[in-house]
Motif scaffolding. Structure first.
Motif, short mmCIF file in Angstrom:
data_model
loop_
_atom_site.label_atom_id
_atom_site.label_comp_id
_atom_site.label_asym_id
_atom_site.label_seq_id
_atom_site.Cartn_x
_atom_site.Cartn_y
_atom_site.Cartn_z
N GLN A 117 33.59 38.83 38.67
CA GLN A 117 33.35 38.70 40.11
C GLN A 117 34.37 39.48 40.91
O GLN A 117 34.02 40.19 41.86
CB GLN A 117 33.36 37.23 40.52
CG GLN A 117 33.00 37.05 41.98
CD GLN A 117 32.62 35.62 42.31
OE1 GLN A 117 32.19 34.87 41.44
NE2 GLN A 117 32.76 35.25 43.55
N ASP A 118 35.64 39.38 40.54
CA ASP A 118 36.67 40.11 41.27
C ASP A 118 36.63 41.61 40.99
O ASP A 118 36.97 42.41 41.86
CB ASP A 118 38.05 39.53 40.97
CG ASP A 118 38.31 38.23 41.73
OD1 ASP A 118 37.46 37.82 42.56
OD2 ASP A 118 39.37 37.61 41.48
N ALA A 119 36.20 41.99 39.80
CA ALA A 119 36.01 43.43 39.52
C ALA A 119 34.95 43.97 40.46
O ALA A 119 35.13 45.03 41.08
CB ALA A 119 35.60 43.65 38.06
N PHE A 120 33.84 43.27 40.58
CA PHE A 120 32.77 43.66 41.50
C PHE A 120 33.29 43.71 42.94
O PHE A 120 33.05 44.68 43.66
CB PHE A 120 31.60 42.67 41.38
CG PHE A 120 30.52 42.89 42.40
CD1 PHE A 120 29.55 43.86 42.20
CD2 PHE A 120 30.48 42.13 43.56
CE1 PHE A 120 28.56 44.08 43.15
CE2 PHE A 120 29.50 42.33 44.50
CZ PHE A 120 28.53 43.30 44.30
N ALA A 121 34.02 42.69 43.35
CA ALA A 121 34.55 42.63 44.71
C ALA A 121 35.52 43.77 45.01
O ALA A 121 35.64 44.20 46.15
CB ALA A 121 35.24 41.28 44.96
N ASN A 122 36.17 44.28 43.95
CA ASN A 122 37.10 45.41 44.10
C ASN A 122 36.40 46.75 43.93
O ASN A 122 37.06 47.79 43.91
CB ASN A 122 38.25 45.28 43.10
CG ASN A 122 39.34 44.37 43.59
OD1 ASN A 122 40.13 44.75 44.44
ND2 ASN A 122 39.37 43.15 43.08
N GLY A 123 35.08 46.75 43.80
CA GLY A 123 34.32 47.99 43.75
C GLY A 123 34.19 48.64 42.38
O GLY A 123 33.84 49.81 42.29
#
Length: 183
Positions: free
Chosen positions: A134-140
């Motif tokens: 989820q945080d990888a996605f949120a960081n682009g």
């Protein structure tokens, strides 16, 4: 696309029978994760070994929901045999929350290396793997989670996490597809 392999929490705590968070099914991800690491080493892909590690004698917000665990310098915090940085293009990131990105310099490091996608393996699918995805996605970053190289002791929650990852955050890919991506 330039990928990095994120290897989540492959530590004695989860994988060794004497580990404080051990569950027998965790052993099922050892061989698939090692195969991913070998492929990444051969192609000189960056490998990030993530360790859930906490400070002895200090409160940690995770302890609101979990007992004290993964104390720095302890058997449980050590990487399980065959895991952890082996030199070359491998690094360690210490995390104190479920996500490998939260409160660490992982996103900054990956951006500096020109990485725009991550391939994720490790334990536990519904907690640290999902939070990291989820945080990888949120960081682009483009997210790919390797189905055979993740698991949890809560099978129904693991299935739900993979469904969420596939639907909202990235792709859940097979081991063979991951080996191609890393090769």
């Amino acid at each position: 696309m330039t990928n990095a392999l994120l290897v989540i929490d492959m530590q004695n705590a989860f994988l060794h029978p004497d580990g404080e968070n051990y569950y027998p099914a965790a052993a099922e991800v050892i061989a698939p994760a090692q195969a991913l690491i070998a492929a990444a080493q051969q192609s000189e892909t960056i490998i990030v070994h993530v360790a859930d590690t906490h400070r002895a004698g200090f409160k940690d917000y995770e302890q609101v929901r979990l007992p004290e665990h993964g104390i720095a310098g302890s058997f449980n915090a050590e990487f399980f045999d065959g895991f952890g940085p082996q030199g070359g293009r491998e690094i360690e990131i210490i995390k104190r929350r479920y996500s490998a990105f939260f409160g660490t310099d992982l996103a900054l490091f990956l951006r500096e290396q020109g990485v725009d996608g991550v391939v994720i393996c490790g334990v536990k699918t519904n907690v640290c793997v999902r939070a990291t995805a989820q945080d990888a996605f949120a960081n682009g970053f483009k997210v790919q989670v390797v189905r055979e190289a993740v698991n949890t002791n809560r099978e129904h929650l693991g299935a739900a996490a993979l469904e969420d990852i596939e639907r909202y955050l990235g792709r859940v890919i097979s081991q063979s597809d991951a080996l191609e991506v890393l090769g």
